[in-house]
Design a protein around this motif. Structure first.
Motif, PDB file in Angstrom:
ATOM      1  N   PHE A  42      29.932  30.852  63.356  1.00 34.64           N
ATOM      2  CA  PHE A  42      29.099  29.751  63.982  1.00 34.64           C
ATOM      3  C   PHE A  42      29.890  28.445  64.370  1.00 34.64           C
ATOM      4  CE2 PHE A  42      26.454  32.431  61.530  1.00 34.64           C
ATOM      5  CZ  PHE A  42      25.265  32.506  62.245  1.00 34.64           C
ATOM      6  N   HIS A  43      29.948  28.256  65.607  1.00 33.91           N
ATOM      7  CA  HIS A  43      30.823  26.976  66.159  1.00 33.91           C
ATOM      8  C   HIS A  43      29.893  26.406  66.894  1.00 33.91           C
ATOM      9  CE1 HIS A  43      35.078  29.162  65.877  1.00 33.91           C
ATOM     10  NE2 HIS A  43      34.319  29.681  64.842  1.00 33.91           N
ATOM     11  N   PRO A  44      30.258  24.769  67.094  1.00 29.99           N
ATOM     12  CA  PRO A  44      29.597  24.038  67.868  1.00 29.99           C
ATOM     13  C   PRO A  44      29.505  24.848  69.265  1.00 29.99           C
ATOM     14  CG  PRO A  44      30.776  22.857  66.531  1.00 29.99           C
ATOM     15  CD  PRO A  44      31.266  24.242  66.340  1.00 29.99           C
ATOM     16  N   ASP A  45      28.430  24.671  69.907  1.00 24.56           N
ATOM     17  CA  ASP A  45      28.494  25.148  71.267  1.00 24.56           C
ATOM     18  C   ASP A  45      28.760  24.100  72.523  1.00 24.56           C
ATOM     19  OD1 ASP A  45      27.848  26.168  74.033  1.00 24.56           O
ATOM     20  OD2 ASP A  45      25.968  26.750  73.343  1.00 24.56           O
ATOM     21  N   PRO A  46      30.101  24.243  73.026  1.00 25.49           N
ATOM     22  CA  PRO A  46      30.882  23.268  73.964  1.00 25.49           C
ATOM     23  C   PRO A  46      30.099  23.353  75.324  1.00 25.49           C
ATOM     24  CG  PRO A  46      32.338  25.043  73.613  1.00 25.49           C
ATOM     25  CD  PRO A  46      31.127  25.267  72.690  1.00 25.49           C
ATOM     26  N   PHE A  47      29.553  24.371  75.640  1.00 24.94           N
ATOM     27  CA  PHE A  47      28.994  24.535  76.957  1.00 24.94           C
ATOM     28  C   PHE A  47      27.753  24.175  77.002  1.00 24.94           C
ATOM     29  CE2 PHE A  47      31.766  28.198  75.575  1.00 24.94           C
ATOM     30  CZ  PHE A  47      32.875  27.974  76.556  1.00 24.94           C
ATOM     31  N   ALA A  48      26.802  23.989  76.223  1.00 22.85           N
ATOM     32  CA  ALA A  48      25.528  23.462  76.118  1.00 22.85           C
ATOM     33  C   ALA A  48      25.531  22.080  75.681  1.00 22.85           C
ATOM     34  CB  ALA A  48      24.508  24.092  75.344  1.00 22.85           C
ATOM     35  N   GLY A  49      26.762  21.601  75.111  1.00 28.77           N
ATOM     36  CA  GLY A  49      26.829  20.082  74.613  1.00 28.77           C
ATOM     37  C   GLY A  49      25.880  20.005  73.189  1.00 28.77           C
ATOM     38  N   HIS A  50      25.519  20.978  72.813  1.00 26.81           N
ATOM     39  CA  HIS A  50      24.530  20.565  71.535  1.00 26.81           C
ATOM     40  C   HIS A  50      24.273  21.966  71.078  1.00 26.81           C
ATOM     41  CE1 HIS A  50      20.901  22.331  73.380  1.00 26.81           C
ATOM     42  NE2 HIS A  50      21.374  21.622  74.559  1.00 26.81           N
ATOM     43  N   GLY A  51      23.964  22.173  69.642  1.00 30.19           N
ATOM     44  CA  GLY A  51      23.719  23.389  69.074  1.00 30.19           C
ATOM     45  C   GLY A  51      24.953  24.156  68.718  1.00 30.19           C
ATOM     46  N   ARG A  52      24.726  25.311  68.478  1.00 32.00           N
ATOM     47  CA  ARG A  52      25.647  26.271  67.728  1.00 32.00           C
ATOM     48  C   ARG A  52      25.796  27.465  68.702  1.00 32.00           C
ATOM     49  NH1 ARG A  52      27.998  23.907  63.760  1.00 32.00           N
ATOM     50  NH2 ARG A  52      28.813  25.556  62.751  1.00 32.00           N
ATOM     51  N   MET A  53      26.575  28.291  68.669  1.00 36.86           N
ATOM     52  CA  MET A  53      26.938  29.295  69.102  1.00 36.86           C
ATOM     53  C   MET A  53      27.554  30.512  67.997  1.00 36.86           C
ATOM     54  SD  MET A  53      30.207  29.102  71.831  1.00 36.86           S
ATOM     55  CE  MET A  53      32.018  28.663  71.187  1.00 36.86           C
ATOM     56  N   TYR A  54      27.064  31.724  68.342  1.00 36.09           N
ATOM     57  CA  TYR A  54      27.281  32.768  67.370  1.00 36.09           C
ATOM     58  C   TYR A  54      28.521  33.633  67.855  1.00 36.09           C
ATOM     59  CZ  TYR A  54      26.771  36.853  64.359  1.00 36.09           C
ATOM     60  OH  TYR A  54      27.012  37.946  63.559  1.00 36.09           O
ATOM     61  N   ARG A  55      29.406  33.919  67.092  1.00 32.71           N
ATOM     62  CA  ARG A  55      30.354  34.804  67.337  1.00 32.71           C
ATOM     63  C   ARG A  55      29.960  36.496  67.095  1.00 32.71           C
ATOM     64  NH1 ARG A  55      36.739  34.369  65.055  1.00 32.71           N
ATOM     65  NH2 ARG A  55      37.801  35.689  66.327  1.00 32.71           N
ATOM     66  N   THR A  56      29.899  37.241  67.807  1.00 30.36           N
ATOM     67  CA  THR A  56      29.347  38.623  67.569  1.00 30.36           C
ATOM     68  C   THR A  56      30.187  39.415  67.122  1.00 30.36           C
ATOM     69  OG1 THR A  56      29.573  39.483  69.906  1.00 30.36           O
ATOM     70  CG2 THR A  56      27.388  38.146  69.313  1.00 30.36           C
ATOM     71  N   GLY A  57      31.528  39.537  67.604  1.00 27.54           N
ATOM     72  CA  GLY A  57      32.490  40.379  67.043  1.00 27.54           C
ATOM     73  C   GLY A  57      32.756  41.438  68.084  1.00 27.54           C
ATOM     74  N   ASP A  58      31.797  41.483  69.220  1.00 27.18           N
ATOM     75  CA  ASP A  58      31.697  42.354  70.142  1.00 27.18           C
ATOM     76  C   ASP A  58      32.571  42.420  71.401  1.00 27.18           C
ATOM     77  OD1 ASP A  58      29.795  44.013  68.852  1.00 27.18           O
ATOM     78  OD2 ASP A  58      28.314  43.007  69.408  1.00 27.18           O
TER      79      ASP A  58
END
Length: 328
Positions: A42-58
């Protein structure tokens, strides 16, 4: 939101492979009481500027029409000597080989700095490593051929029923410390390449002792092939250096290992120019440095200029692989 990112977490271009990340309001903050795993996934979402983004591994690839092609799992990709390897592709090819029920391939580093592919297979009958590697070579490049093939009765499993890759045993016992005897038993049954053929003479003994330690295998017979045992250009450089010491001679060219990769063949070739061989050598690291050249010139080894050119080419290839490995 779906993001396809490269190794630097920058957006991948269309038709380029990347890892799938998921962003948006529904993405959690992380795993419950798993800070280490959460930090990786789980990393900060730099594209949305808020929230987090999840690394699926796919691993996926975006088509021009916006659809995604699934390419496999990033977890099962490794780098071997500067090459990115898809383990799943090797496993699929192995399982298509006659007699193999199931296959799992991992990258191991049982000896520091020496990363090798090891294939674990289940089979109803005996497993011939040479036959399997020959079959794999018809479909895969050399760097994707496992150094070792280990037959298991069954694979270790995690509590949720998946193969526990971390619990897979080493293909051979760890190479012994200087002065220690070779260990003949291994925690797993390594597939035999061919019936072992006893060594003949001090020259074969010395070569086999160096190969066993450099390659990290329990024993080497006169019919064994350096590269079938897991050797490659980088290890050839190391073996070349140690054999010169073990044989007390400078008559060995690094290209001899490539031209004569079988113990008996290399010994026969070297026997033409090396007339005196140290008594049985079990630990070449304790042998003294090469002695001064004898007063009588040794027999010629062949085309000297050609040998020198081949030697230089092999060294450059090994140095290039070392540089690529260092750069990751």
């Amino acid at each position: 939101a779906l993001y396809i990112l490269d190794d630097t977490q920058a957006p991948a271009a269309d038709d380029q492979e990347g890892e799938l990340w998921i962003g948006g309001e529904g993405v959690a903050q992380g795993y419950f009481q798993r800070r280490d795993l959460s930090a990786d996934r789980f990393h900060p979402d730099p594209f949305a500027g808020h929230g987090r983004m999840y690394r699926t591994g796919d691993l996926v690839r975006k088509r021009p029409d916006g659809k995604l092609d699934y390419l496999g799992r990033a977890d099962f990709q490794v780098k071997i000597r500067g090459h990115r390897i898809e383990l799943g592709e090797i496993e699929t090819t192995l399982e298509s080989t006659h007699g193999i029920r199931q296959a799992v391939v991992i990258a191991r580093e049982d000896l520091p700095g020496d990363v090798r592919l090891v294939a674990y297979v289940t089979s109803a009958g005996p497993v011939d490593a040479v036959t399997i590697k020959t079959s794999l070579a018809e479909h895969l490049p050399e760097v994707m051929i496992p150094a070792h093939i280990v037959k298991l009765d069954s694979f270790p499993l995690t509590p949720n029923g998946k193969v526990d890759r971390k619990a897979l045993p080493a293909p051979f016992a760890v190479a012994p410390a200087p002065g220690a005897p070779m260990v003949s038993d291994a925690p797993a049954t390594a597939a035999t390449d061919r019936p072992a053929v006893a060594l003949e003479g001090n020259l074969e003994d010395a070569i086999a002792a160096v190969w066993a330690r450099v390659l990290g295998v329990p024993q080497v017979s006169r019919s064994d092939n350096f590269f079938t045992l897991g050797g490659h250009s980088l290890l050839a450089v190391q073996a070349h250096r140690e054999m010169k010491v073990a044989l007390n001679s400078d008559r060995l060219a690094i290209t001899d290992i490539f031209r004569f990769p079988v113990v008996s063949a290399l010994a026969a070739h070297l026997g033409k120019s090396i007339t005196t061989v140290p008594a049985r050598v079990t630990n070449p690291s304790h042998v003294s440095a090469p002695a001064a050249a004898p007063s009588a010139p040794p027999a010629a080894t062949g085309d000297a200029p050609a040998d020198e050119r081949m030697d230089a080419m092999a060294r450059r290839r090994a140095m290039r692989e070392a540089r690529e490995k260092a750069l990751g």
